[in-house]
Design a protein around this motif. Structure first.
Motif, PDB file in Angstrom:
ATOM      1  N   LEU A 381       0.853  -1.160  -0.043  1.00 36.36           N
ATOM      2  CA  LEU A 381       0.071   0.015   0.042  1.00 36.36           C
ATOM      3  C   LEU A 381       0.935   1.217  -0.168  1.00 36.36           C
ATOM      4  N   ALA A 382       1.996   1.197   0.854  1.00 39.68           N
ATOM      5  CA  ALA A 382       2.728   2.537   0.789  1.00 39.68           C
ATOM      6  C   ALA A 382       3.363   2.682  -0.702  1.00 39.68           C
ATOM      7  N   LYS A 383       3.842   1.482  -1.328  1.00 31.72           N
ATOM      8  CA  LYS A 383       4.421   1.822  -2.807  1.00 31.72           C
ATOM      9  C   LYS A 383       3.291   2.195  -3.527  1.00 31.72           C
ATOM     10  N   ILE A 384       2.151   1.920  -3.688  1.00 36.35           N
ATOM     11  CA  ILE A 384       1.180   2.197  -4.352  1.00 36.35           C
ATOM     12  C   ILE A 384       0.964   3.823  -4.242  1.00 36.35           C
ATOM     13  N   VAL A 394      -5.214  13.784  -8.473  1.00 36.88           N
ATOM     14  CA  VAL A 394      -5.782  14.253  -7.392  1.00 36.88           C
ATOM     15  C   VAL A 394      -7.093  13.583  -7.048  1.00 36.88           C
ATOM     16  N   VAL A 395      -7.782  13.000  -8.111  1.00 31.50           N
ATOM     17  CA  VAL A 395      -9.214  12.283  -7.950  1.00 31.50           C
ATOM     18  C   VAL A 395      -8.862  11.001  -6.777  1.00 31.50           C
ATOM     19  N   PRO A 396      -9.675  10.886  -5.737  1.00 37.92           N
ATOM     20  CA  PRO A 396      -9.544   9.791  -4.724  1.00 37.92           C
ATOM     21  C   PRO A 396      -9.726   8.497  -5.509  1.00 37.92           C
ATOM     22  N   MET A 397      -9.129   7.515  -5.253  1.00 39.27           N
ATOM     23  CA  MET A 397      -9.350   6.160  -5.798  1.00 39.27           C
ATOM     24  C   MET A 397      -9.704   5.135  -4.718  1.00 39.27           C
ATOM     25  N   SER A 398     -10.626   4.238  -4.947  1.00 37.67           N
ATOM     26  CA  SER A 398     -10.718   3.131  -4.041  1.00 37.67           C
ATOM     27  C   SER A 398      -9.305   2.125  -3.899  1.00 37.67           C
ATOM     28  N   ALA A 524       4.347   9.748  13.300  1.00 38.28           N
ATOM     29  CA  ALA A 524       3.933   8.626  12.181  1.00 38.28           C
ATOM     30  C   ALA A 524       2.722   9.414  11.523  1.00 38.28           C
ATOM     31  N   ARG A 525       1.811  10.134  12.296  1.00 39.28           N
ATOM     32  CA  ARG A 525       0.584  10.491  11.739  1.00 39.28           C
ATOM     33  C   ARG A 525       1.079  11.556  10.889  1.00 39.28           C
ATOM     34  N   GLU A 526       1.984  12.519  11.155  1.00 37.37           N
ATOM     35  CA  GLU A 526       2.294  13.444  10.316  1.00 37.37           C
ATOM     36  C   GLU A 526       2.891  13.326   9.210  1.00 37.37           C
ATOM     37  N   HIS A 527       3.427  11.895   8.703  1.00 36.51           N
ATOM     38  CA  HIS A 527       4.180  11.630   7.866  1.00 36.51           C
ATOM     39  C   HIS A 527       3.470  11.773   6.728  1.00 36.51           C
ATOM     40  N   PRO A 528       3.965  12.330   5.553  1.00 36.32           N
ATOM     41  CA  PRO A 528       3.295  12.497   4.260  1.00 36.32           C
ATOM     42  C   PRO A 528       2.604  11.220   3.548  1.00 36.32           C
ATOM     43  N   ASP A 529       3.255  10.086   3.796  1.00 36.63           N
ATOM     44  CA  ASP A 529       2.942   8.805   3.342  1.00 36.63           C
ATOM     45  C   ASP A 529       1.668   8.545   4.155  1.00 36.63           C
ATOM     46  N   VAL A 530       1.687   8.522   5.349  1.00 40.10           N
ATOM     47  CA  VAL A 530       0.419   8.134   6.223  1.00 40.10           C
ATOM     48  C   VAL A 530      -0.668   9.147   5.790  1.00 40.10           C
ATOM     49  N   GLN A 531      -0.229  10.630   5.844  1.00 40.43           N
ATOM     50  CA  GLN A 531      -1.509  11.366   5.511  1.00 40.43           C
ATOM     51  C   GLN A 531      -2.089  11.216   4.367  1.00 40.43           C
ATOM     52  N   ALA A 532      -1.242  10.568   3.048  1.00 38.62           N
ATOM     53  CA  ALA A 532      -1.739  10.259   1.779  1.00 38.62           C
ATOM     54  C   ALA A 532      -2.852   9.142   2.077  1.00 38.62           C
ATOM     55  N   VAL A 533      -2.302   8.094   2.857  1.00 36.56           N
ATOM     56  CA  VAL A 533      -3.192   7.016   2.801  1.00 36.56           C
ATOM     57  C   VAL A 533      -4.527   7.284   3.446  1.00 36.56           C
ATOM     58  N   LEU A 534      -4.427   7.834   4.815  1.00 33.18           N
ATOM     59  CA  LEU A 534      -5.659   8.509   5.541  1.00 33.18           C
ATOM     60  C   LEU A 534      -6.475   9.297   4.624  1.00 33.18           C
ATOM     61  N   LYS A 535      -5.859   9.984   3.573  1.00 33.29           N
ATOM     62  CA  LYS A 535      -6.796  10.945   2.762  1.00 33.29           C
ATOM     63  C   LYS A 535      -7.463  10.140   1.625  1.00 33.29           C
ATOM     64  N   ARG A 536      -6.969   9.048   1.149  1.00 36.43           N
ATOM     65  CA  ARG A 536      -7.307   8.355   0.067  1.00 36.43           C
ATOM     66  C   ARG A 536      -8.368   6.941   0.811  1.00 36.43           C
ATOM     67  N   PHE A 537      -8.115   6.839   1.959  1.00 36.07           N
ATOM     68  CA  PHE A 537      -8.989   5.748   2.509  1.00 36.07           C
ATOM     69  C   PHE A 537      -9.758   6.716   3.765  1.00 36.07           C
ATOM     70  N   PRO A 538     -10.785   7.327   3.531  1.00 35.75           N
ATOM     71  CA  PRO A 538     -11.493   8.102   4.760  1.00 35.75           C
ATOM     72  C   PRO A 538     -12.021   7.067   5.738  1.00 35.75           C
ATOM     73  N   GLY A 539     -11.753   7.286   7.076  1.00 40.71           N
ATOM     74  CA  GLY A 539     -12.203   6.362   8.066  1.00 40.71           C
ATOM     75  C   GLY A 539     -11.381   5.596   8.673  1.00 40.71           C
ATOM     76  N   ALA A 540     -10.118   5.547   7.839  1.00 46.67           N
ATOM     77  CA  ALA A 540      -8.958   4.539   8.164  1.00 46.67           C
ATOM     78  C   ALA A 540      -8.397   5.368   9.494  1.00 46.67           C
TER      79      ALA A 540
END
Length: 565
Positions: A381-384, A394-398, A524-540
């Motif tokens: 997931l981090a690589k993706i 910019v468009v959110p993806m599942s 960890a929460r402020e890390h860009p990769d984690v922020q990107a994951v949280l943004k793309r998966f609302p509710g995570a």
């Protein structure tokens, strides 16, 4: 045939489990190690005074006990090879010999029952060479009963032998085990059981399909007796013929090809198709929990094919469809997806068994499996996400879209969420220059209380060989410093002076560790990769952050000197 003759035949019928009970040691299947040990022991005259037989239900513990009793009283001398029936053999095998006493520990648990044995062992056998006591389910004896038996078991009269059988060897006191020769009877594999049942079917003049016998062998779970009981039932169910379809219906199983179809549907993420398939199997007589168990069995089978293909394909208990289609699925499915499906099925089977509506629970399990079938793991997931960021979409993806767009595309990770700290090379001599050295010493000596006190109840000021200056945390008892000094002297063989200051010192190690973990959680929460994951998966959510044991700064380092991690 008139009714009277039919009733006489029914009354005289012996179930297969009794009819084909082994009468000699070569008849025992799958227990070659035990037979070899007994053969050599009897040939050399090194016969133990007590035997402990353990194993799952139905593997032949009681049967083996009777065979040993027969061997002890066979012919002119004890012998494992017993080609003919001796004067005592029939009575021993049928459990009616007066010198072979069988008792069930479940109904004879008390010390009084053991006293009866102790009083009777002094008398010589009436007919046989040895008086043999067979105690089944011996683990159910009371503690006092075990204790009463100890002395007699260790030094019995020369004409007495003890044979114990149990399914729960862990409940037998070690004092009893140490006085017995122990044999662990193996759980039999399905292929061996299927072959054994095929031979019995031939002797019974019954036509039995190989797939049907394989189903019975798998359902027996390593127990010969359980499988023979199922074979008896299958013969009656099929009116003298044992067919795979009848066995599947009798056991609440489904055709293996339909289980494979369900696996394909689930791994494709087709929730609608999975629901339709399990409902069709349910209408056909399938039990929801059994269907999920069969599905879990197939997941395990595909995983085995992926790891040890050649060895797995040699399993004769598997159908041709399982071997052919299983090999195809092993090539297509990743280990991460298979292990995830296995874990979810194990939990889901339990939920289905407990729910008032098993079909409803099973459907929910399949829906979860479908939605998780092709989700990427954390590393993937981090690589993706990194690749998606680099493409500036910019468009959110599942998760499914991310996986589809990035499958089979290796991406090198340029950063990581956590960097493992450098570990200093160990020193040969112990300097005792920091609290960390003292905590390591307490850990090495396995003194959990000292380790906890050093981490939680003191604030370190100065540590040197033989000297320890500290301040006490609120709640520490007044004698703690003296206690620490005594233990350090005992552990290091040197005199220690422990001085207590009223205030000062660094924070306790436990508090430092918690604060460091809180900071790491925030980082960890402020890390860009984690922020990107949280943004793309609302509710995570971030559930936990693992903190390496050596990531804390030395206790005498101030917060301003601490390096960021």
């Amino acid at each position: 045939m008139d009714d009277t003759q039919s009733g006489a035949n029914a009354a005289g019928y012996r179930v297969l489990a009794r009819k084909y009970r082994p009468r000699t040691f070569p008849d025992l299947i799958g227990q070659e190690a035990m037979v070899r040990t007994l053969t050599n022991a009897f040939a050399s005259g090194r016969i133990a005074q007590g035997f402990m037989l353990t194993g799952v239900r139905g593997v032949g513990k009681t049967t083996t006990a009777r065979l040993i009793a027969r061997a002890l009283n066979y012919g002119d001398r004890p012998a494992i090879d017993m080609p003919d029936m001796g004067p005592h053999c029939e009575a021993i095998l049928e459990s009616r010999h007066m010198d072979v006493i069988e008792m069930d520990a479940a109904s004879n648990t008390g010390v009084d029952n053991m006293r009866e044995i102790i009083d009777s062992v002094r008398y010589a056998p009436v007919q046989a060479r040895y008086k043999v006591y067979i105690i089944d389910e011996v683990h159910m004896l009371s503690k006092s009963a075990f204790n009463a038996l100890l002395k007699t078991l260790e030094e019995p009269p020369p004409h007495v032998k003890f044979i114990f059988a149990t399914t729960e060897i862990n409940k037998v006191p070690v004092t009893i085990l140490s006085r017995c020769q122990r044999f662990d009877l193996k759980r039999l594999d399905a292929a061996l059981l299927a072959s054994h049942y095929a031979g019995i079917a031939v002797k019974e003049g019954v036509e039995a399909e190989a797939d049907a016998l394989a189903m019975i062998a798998r359902a027996a779970e390593g127990s010969v007796r359980d499988g023979l009981s199922l074979l008896d039932q299958a013969i009656a169910y099929g009116e003298g013929r044992v067919k795979a379809a009848d066995v599947a219906s009798m056991l609440g199983l489904m055709d293996r090809s339909r289980i494979i179809d369900l696996f394909e549907t689930v791994m494709a993420g087709n929730a609608k198709g999975a629901i339709e398939e399990i409902e069709a199997q349910y209408q056909g007589g399938g039990d929801p929990a059994t269907i999920l168990s069969d599905l879990a069995d197939y997941v395990h089978w595909v995983t085995r094919l992926k790891v040890v293909k050649e060895g797995a394909l040699a399993d004769s208990s598997r159908t041709e469809a399982e071997k052919t289609r299983g090999a195809e699925h092993a090539q297509k499915c990743g280990i991460a997806h298979l292990t995830r499906a296995w874990s979810m099925l194990l939990k889901g089977i339990r939920e289905t068994e407990l729910h008032s509506d098993p079909l409803m629970a099973a459907e929910m399990v399949l829906i979860r499996l479908c939605h998780a079938a092709d989700l990427p793991g954390g590393e993937e997931l981090a690589k993706i996400v990194k690749q998606a960021q680099s493409s500036e979409r910019v468009v959110p993806m599942s998760a499914r879209e991310l996986l589809r767009n990035n499958s089979e595309t290796p991406v090198e990770s340029q950063g990581s969420l956590a960097v493992k700290p450098q570990v200093a090379a160990p020193t040969e001599t112990r300097a005792f220059s920091s609290l960390k050295d003292l905590i390591a010493l307490a850990t090495e000596k396995r003194d959990i209380k000292l380790k906890t006190d050093l981490e939680s109840l003191i604030r370190p000021i100065r540590v040197a060989p033989g000297q320890f200056e500290l301040a006490l945390e609120p709640g520490a008892h007044a004698g703690l410093a003296n206690e620490i000094g005594r233990k350090l002297e005992a552990f290091t063989s040197m005199r220690w002076i422990v001085m207590v200051a009223k205030d000062g010192g660094d924070k306790p190690v436990a508090r430092q560790r918690q604060e460091a973990k809180d900071n790491l959680f925030m980082t960890a929460r402020e890390h860009p990769d984690v922020q990107a994951v949280l943004k793309r998966f609302p509710g995570a959510e971030i559930i936990d952050v693992k903190l390496p044991d050596d990531s804390l700064p030395p206790p005498n380092m101030s917060e301003s000197d601490e390096e960021p991690r």
